[in-house]
Motif scaffolding. Structure first.
Motif, PDB file in Angstrom:
ATOM      1  N   GLY A 281       1.013  -1.417   0.406  1.00  0.00           N
ATOM      2  CA  GLY A 281      -0.198  -0.098  -0.005  1.00  0.00           C
ATOM      3  C   GLY A 281       0.829   1.553  -0.035  1.00  0.00           C
ATOM      4  O   GLY A 281       0.850   2.498   0.373  1.00  0.00           O
ATOM      5  N   GLU A 282       2.210   1.244  -0.426  1.00  0.00           N
ATOM      6  CA  GLU A 282       3.074   2.127  -1.050  1.00  0.00           C
ATOM      7  C   GLU A 282       3.247   3.043  -2.411  1.00  0.00           C
ATOM      8  O   GLU A 282       4.134   3.561  -2.065  1.00  0.00           O
ATOM      9  CB  GLU A 282       4.132   2.219  -0.308  1.00  0.00           C
ATOM     10  CG  GLU A 282       4.623   1.366   1.502  1.00  0.00           C
ATOM     11  CD  GLU A 282       5.449   0.712   1.535  1.00  0.00           C
ATOM     12  OE1 GLU A 282       6.194   0.641   0.507  1.00  0.00           O
ATOM     13  OE2 GLU A 282       5.555   0.671   2.581  1.00  0.00           O
ATOM     14  N   ALA A 283       2.437   2.679  -2.745  1.00  0.00           N
ATOM     15  CA  ALA A 283       2.630   3.381  -4.435  1.00  0.00           C
ATOM     16  C   ALA A 283       1.944   4.770  -4.762  1.00  0.00           C
ATOM     17  O   ALA A 283       1.961   4.496  -5.354  1.00  0.00           O
ATOM     18  CB  ALA A 283       2.537   2.074  -5.157  1.00  0.00           C
ATOM     19  N   ASP A 284       1.052   5.087  -3.483  1.00  0.00           N
ATOM     20  CA  ASP A 284       0.810   6.418  -3.586  1.00  0.00           C
ATOM     21  C   ASP A 284      -0.333   6.933  -4.514  1.00  0.00           C
ATOM     22  O   ASP A 284      -1.253   5.920  -4.811  1.00  0.00           O
ATOM     23  CB  ASP A 284       2.252   7.568  -3.577  1.00  0.00           C
ATOM     24  CG  ASP A 284       1.841   9.188  -3.644  1.00  0.00           C
ATOM     25  OD1 ASP A 284       1.528   8.591  -2.889  1.00  0.00           O
ATOM     26  OD2 ASP A 284       2.515  10.032  -3.735  1.00  0.00           O
ATOM     27  N   LYS A 285      -0.334   7.714  -5.428  1.00  0.00           N
ATOM     28  CA  LYS A 285      -1.070   7.790  -6.213  1.00  0.00           C
ATOM     29  C   LYS A 285      -1.103   6.744  -7.422  1.00  0.00           C
ATOM     30  O   LYS A 285      -1.708   7.391  -8.113  1.00  0.00           O
ATOM     31  CB  LYS A 285      -0.501   9.456  -7.475  1.00  0.00           C
ATOM     32  CG  LYS A 285      -0.363  10.970  -6.961  1.00  0.00           C
ATOM     33  CD  LYS A 285       0.523  11.704  -7.219  1.00  0.00           C
ATOM     34  CE  LYS A 285       0.162  13.455  -6.480  1.00  0.00           C
ATOM     35  NZ  LYS A 285       1.398  14.193  -7.593  1.00  0.00           N
TER      36      LYS A 285
END
Lengths: 388, 134
Positions: A355-359
């Motif tokens: 869940g760290e892929a931002d946009k």
């Protein structure tokens, strides 16, 4: 066989990195991954580094030893091995790392991939990349690497009605995703017209149908799942790691609208992971050329054979589609430092599953897949990862 | 590149001599040491076999960005060709306008200069393909 997890990732920015040497790229990606995993140098049992043609790009072979030196691990005398399978070198290095940990031989393994492609000038890079094809029976007669994928593209268009516009839509989608990735080589949107108006490289492929020449490195840290818990709560399990091979030359294959090695690797990977194509939430596939992504989504079973172009047109693989493909921008926009690509794909999927892929985050992604291809399909590597 | 590397491929490149498996009868070009269908049984049973040179274009591309050895030759056509004997190979299509080339086009092999090893090195010859007479 033990269960294996990815406990750390790291990669450099991808692009024309004139100021950075091969050594610096390897060091940067490796250090980031080690810090991300929270391990110490003395925890590391072995290293595998993918590099396609370091000998011709920078005149340097024996880059296993180079990576060990860069990491400052020479006093440990751990094995550091360079792995080569053309553009699948990184994916095969991952597979070797997986085998090493799963077998119980090693606990903590660093997998890396790197290529420094911009230190050669003129047509030299094209010539080096052509060595991924059959030098005696393809390149000798004037076939280039884009030329082989152009043969696939024309064949696919003729037999399945895939259009030039549908090819272009792969590049448009991946440039959109790349615009959201701070590490991508191309962070700008393009249009279908831009692709169709760009110079022809090998008909029907235009310049913007092709992935670029890129410098970059990526790394991942592997550990057995039970030991992984000691280091992190964000455990990404490798549910499947499969490599499959086929003939070196394109003309000797059993099919021309598919990469049989990729079909084989995907089938075995789904069996190993106990999942179906419809269970995949996000995928990074080997879009070295736009036609390659269309063939990839068919070979992976996301769509029926021949429907890849239409599916792309209908948005199935877009960031908000049913199966987002190449959220990183893919090889097309993120860039394609050949030896690093397979490991960079793992970086993107791990980010998505954490869940760290931002946009460019795919909401609720729990199962991801990577598809890395060497040459025109002589090697294919498929990994399936899951957040646990 | 040493001349020997080129010289040893002359039979196949000049005369399209491939291999035929004595066990299953399948013809291979480029030449192979082992038949992938018969494998162990084919060891030592792969005989030289000269192709007719006739084939059909299965796919093709026009190369606009050539490698250094083909600098100045672009645009040129590269095709995936199915030979009469059932095997496939990669070669250039010559002696016709590029827009005449199409999938299904009947072609035949011709002997041509392929490339050279710099200005002073050996000139390499081999097969290219042209529109078939009949």
């Amino acid at each position: 066989m033990r269960e294996v997890a990815v406990i750390g990732i790291g990669m450099t920015e991808f692009g024309e990195l004139w100021q950075k040497s091969f050594r610096e790229l390897v060091a940067e990606a490796g250090v980031k991954a080690i810090l991300d995993a929270g391990i110490e140098g003395e925890d590391i049992d072995a290293m595998y580094i993918g590099g396609m043609s370091t000998g011709r790009f920078i005149g340097q072979e024996h880059v296993g030893s180079l990576a060990l030196e860069v990491a400052g691990l020479e006093d440990l005398h751990i094995p550091a091995t360079r792995v080569e399978a053309a553009c699948a070198s990184g994916g095969v290095a991952m597979h070797q790392g997986y085998i090493a940990v799963a077998s119980g031989m090693y606990d903590i393994v660093v997998v890396g991939g790197a290529e420094k492609m911009t230190d050669v000038v003129g047509g030299e890079a094209t010539n080096i990349l052509a060595s991924a094809a059959d030098r005696e029976w393809e390149s000798f007669f004037g076939a280039t690497f884009p030329g082989l994928y152009a043969l696939m593209a024309r064949y696919h268009m003729h037999h399945h009605g895939t259009t030039q516009e549908q090819l272009a839509m792969v590049a448009v989608k991946n440039h959109h995703n790349g615009s959201l990735n701070p590490k991508a080589q191309f962070r700008r949107e393009i249009s279908v017209e831009d692709v169709l108006n760009s110079p022809i490289v090998a008909e029907p492929l235009h310049l913007l149908d092709c992935s670029p020449i890129t410098d970059g490195a990526a790394a991942a840290i592997l550990a057995p799942v039970d030991i992984a818990r000691k280091y992190t709560d964000k455990i990404i399990k490798i549910k499947a790691s499969v490599q499959a091979c086929d003939t070196l030359s394109f003309h000797s294959r059993s099919r021309f609208d598919s990469l049989p090695a990729a079909v084989h690797a995907a089938k075995k990977a789904y069996e190993m992971a106990g999942v179906k194509p419809s269970d995949i939430d996000v995928a990074e596939v080997h879009d070295c050329f736009t036609i390659a992504e269309i063939i990839a989504i068919e070979d992976l079973g996301f769509v029926e054979k021949g429907k890849g172009g239409k599916a792309t047109e209908e948005g199935l693989t877009a960031l908000d589609g049913q199966i987002p493909v190449n959220t990183s921008g893919g090889l097309k926009a993120k860039g394609h430092p050949v030896g690093a690509t397979g490991v960079a794909q793992i970086n993107e999927i791990v980010m998505q599953l954490r869940g760290e892929a931002d946009k460019r985050q795919v909401k609720g992604a729990t199962i991801g897949l990577t598809h890395n291809v060497g040459g025109s399909g002589g090697t294919a590597v498929v990994h399936i990862l899951e957040a646990i | 590149m040493g001349v020997a590397r080129y010289w040893r491929e002359i039979p196949a490149r000049y005369n399209l001599i491939g291999k035929k498996c004595e066990i299953c009868g399948k013809v291979y070009f480029p030449p192979r040491t082992i038949c992938p269908k018969c494998r162990r049984k084919s060891i030592g049973k792969m005989q030289d076999y000269k192709l007719s040179g006739k084939g059909t274009v299965e796919s093709y591309t026009i190369i606009y960005t050539p490698p250094p050895e083909f600098e100045g030759k672009a645009p040129y056509a590269i095709a995936l060709i199915k030979m009469e004997e059932g095997c496939y190979l990669t070669g250039q299509i010559v002696d016709c306008k590029l827009d005449e080339i199409h999938i299904g086009m009947k072609v035949e092999a011709c002997f041509r200069r392929i490339q050279e090893d710099g200005k002073r090195g050996a000139i390499y010859y081999g097969y290219k393909f042209r529109k078939a007479e009949s």
